[in-house]
Design an enzyme around this catalytic site. Structure first.
Site, PDB file in Angstrom:
ATOM      1  N   LYS A   1      -1.198  33.456 -28.961  1.00 51.11           N
ATOM      2  CA  LYS A   1      -1.483  32.904 -27.624  1.00 51.11           C
ATOM      3  C   LYS A   1      -2.916  32.435 -27.479  1.00 51.11           C
ATOM      4  O   LYS A   1      -3.827  33.079 -28.000  1.00 51.11           O
ATOM      5  CB  LYS A   1      -1.222  34.001 -26.571  1.00 51.11           C
ATOM      6  CG  LYS A   1       0.004  33.738 -25.730  1.00 51.11           C
ATOM      7  CD  LYS A   1       0.325  34.864 -24.769  1.00 51.11           C
ATOM      8  CE  LYS A   1      -0.721  35.099 -23.695  1.00 51.11           C
ATOM      9  NZ  LYS A   1      -0.208  35.936 -22.583  1.00 51.11           N
TER      10      LYS A   1
ATOM     11  N   LYS B   1      -9.033  33.930 -24.123  1.00 52.68           N
ATOM     12  CA  LYS B   1     -10.481  33.752 -23.950  1.00 52.68           C
ATOM     13  C   LYS B   1     -11.261  34.479 -25.034  1.00 52.68           C
ATOM     14  O   LYS B   1     -12.403  34.152 -25.310  1.00 52.68           O
ATOM     15  CB  LYS B   1     -10.915  34.237 -22.571  1.00 52.68           C
ATOM     16  CG  LYS B   1     -10.659  35.706 -22.366  1.00 52.68           C
ATOM     17  CD  LYS B   1     -11.335  36.213 -21.139  1.00 52.68           C
ATOM     18  CE  LYS B   1     -11.204  37.707 -21.032  1.00 52.68           C
ATOM     19  NZ  LYS B   1      -9.842  38.232 -20.983  1.00 52.68           N
TER      20      LYS B   1
ATOM     21  N   LYS C   1      -2.332  48.407 -25.778  1.00 48.95           N
ATOM     22  CA  LYS C   1      -3.758  48.587 -25.514  1.00 48.95           C
ATOM     23  C   LYS C   1      -4.228  49.935 -26.035  1.00 48.95           C
ATOM     24  O   LYS C   1      -5.312  50.037 -26.602  1.00 48.95           O
ATOM     25  CB  LYS C   1      -4.065  48.464 -24.013  1.00 48.95           C
ATOM     26  CG  LYS C   1      -3.990  47.037 -23.496  1.00 48.95           C
ATOM     27  CD  LYS C   1      -4.552  46.924 -22.090  1.00 48.95           C
ATOM     28  CE  LYS C   1      -4.474  45.494 -21.569  1.00 48.95           C
ATOM     29  NZ  LYS C   1      -4.868  45.391 -20.153  1.00 48.95           N
TER      30      LYS C   1
END
Ligand code: AMP
Ligand code: TRP
Length: 338
Positions: free
Chosen positions: A200, A203, A117
């Protein structure tokens, strides 16, 4: 001691973001629903984890309550389990502070999720909360004397840190915390994108055909599966060289409960077009009742608030008991109210 208290304590949660998808359901929520009868479950909404990245306050508050609706729609049962919101129990942040004082900075800096991140935000602002995230997660778990933590593979390293912190605390201050185990289960722990089956399902995928949301209607689901990427062959077989077909088999296995090998036998010789339709139909049957429950539940915000209010009371009582022991062992001032 009553039966409820003697069953293993299970705790897990999701961050409240909009757009709960088939990956969240098959990889997490479905298996959570299935363990409610044998275990003492606490399911919470990790809103304080969500603010490690900037959030719009109105959106966040809406997502919290939508997440409660999604939990219930996916089969979490407030009569069997306790459903609550993390930020309503102050002990999470308080215990996180105490644990941060024994957490090795180097270990936090080596967390894969932090490295990923923070490297994506290289050159931009990176809040200390992103580094501290796994300590808050450890506090979530240890505050309830949790035995089992159902999570995805990506959270395994955070669980290791939780175990290390629990052992370290027990070593310094005396035995208090259970050492929790991760529970990584289910035959469909990684649902892949329908458009790029090597990454993967998520959303935030830019391709709107890649992700099946639990709010998708039957036609949208059919359309997305019909345009799913497969290879140029014809064989229905799960193998790393056929990630698209493997993903479809995985999804069908997740929604039907049948094993991959059974599915390979049952669909041998079938063309990809027909197979995609069969998978779509099975997913439609699985998602439809969830979507319908979700729509009904979202209309009743008073009911949703009452669920988390009941959950809050139970979570608060348990958290207070643990936190009082923590204060005693560490030598902090005792709370008059606990
Ligand atoms: P996230 O939405 O990434 O915060 O994920 C919440 C949880 O849902 C994760 O810990 C996983 O267990 C599960 N999950 C998310 N995406 C997938 C996926 N594509 N396949 C399987 N499980 C997933
Ligand atoms: N980090 C988890 C995720 O992103 C969410 C989470 C926060 C969690 N605290 C937890 C999961 C405690 C299990 C136990 O999916």
């Amino acid at each position: 001691m009553d039966m409820q208290k003697r069953r293993p304590i299970v705790l897990t949660g999701l961050q409240p973001t909009s757009g709960i998808h088939l990956g969240n359901y098959l990889g997490a929520l479905q298996s959570w629903a299935n363990i409610q009868d044998e275990t003492d479950c606490l399911f919470f909404i990790a809103d304080m984890h969500a603010i490690t990245i900037p959030q719009d306050p109105g959106e966040l508050r809406k997502n919290i309550i939508d997440c409660v609706a999604a939990y219930l729609a996916c089969g979490l049962d407030s009569k069997k389990s306790h459903i609550f919101v993390q930020s309503q129990i102050a002990g999470h942040a308080e215990l996180a502070w105490i644990l941060s004082c024994i957490a090795p900075l180097g270990q936090l800096e080596r967390m894969t999720q932090f490295k990923d991140k923070s490297s994506r935000q290289a050159g931009e602002f990176i809040g200390a909360g992103l580094l501290y995230y796994p300590v808050l997660m450890a506090a979530d778990i240890l505050l309830y004397n949790t035995h089992l933590v159902p999570v995805g593979e990506d959270q395994r390293q955070h669980l290791e840190l939780t175990r290390d912190l629990a052992e370290k605390f027990n070593g310094i201050h005396g035995p208090l915390f259970n050492i929790p185990e991760p529970l990584i289960q289910g035959n469909c722990t990684r649902v892949m994108s329908l458009q790029n089956p090597t990454s993967k399902m998520s959303k935030s995928d830019h391709n709107s055909l890649a992700t099946i949301f639990l709010s998708d209607d039957d036609d949208q689901i059919m359309k997305k599966f019909r345009s799913a990427v497969t290879d140029s062959g014809t064989e229905i077989r799960a193998s790393d060289e056929k990630p698209g077909v493997q993903n479809l088999l995985n999804i069908l296995s997740g929604v039907s409960g049948m094993s991959i090998s059974e599915l390979e036998v049952n669909h041998a010789g079938m063309g990809y077009g027909k197979f995609k339709t069969i998978v779509a139909e099975a997913v439609i049957e699985c998602v439809r009742p969830i979507r319908e429950r979700l729509e009904t539940l979202k209309k009743d915000s008073q009911y949703l608030h009452s669920i988390v209010e009941t959950g809050r009371a139970e979570a608060q009582a348990r958290a207070n008991a643990t936190f009082a022991s923590v204060c005693d062992l560490v030598g902090l001032a005792r709370r008059p109210s606990i």
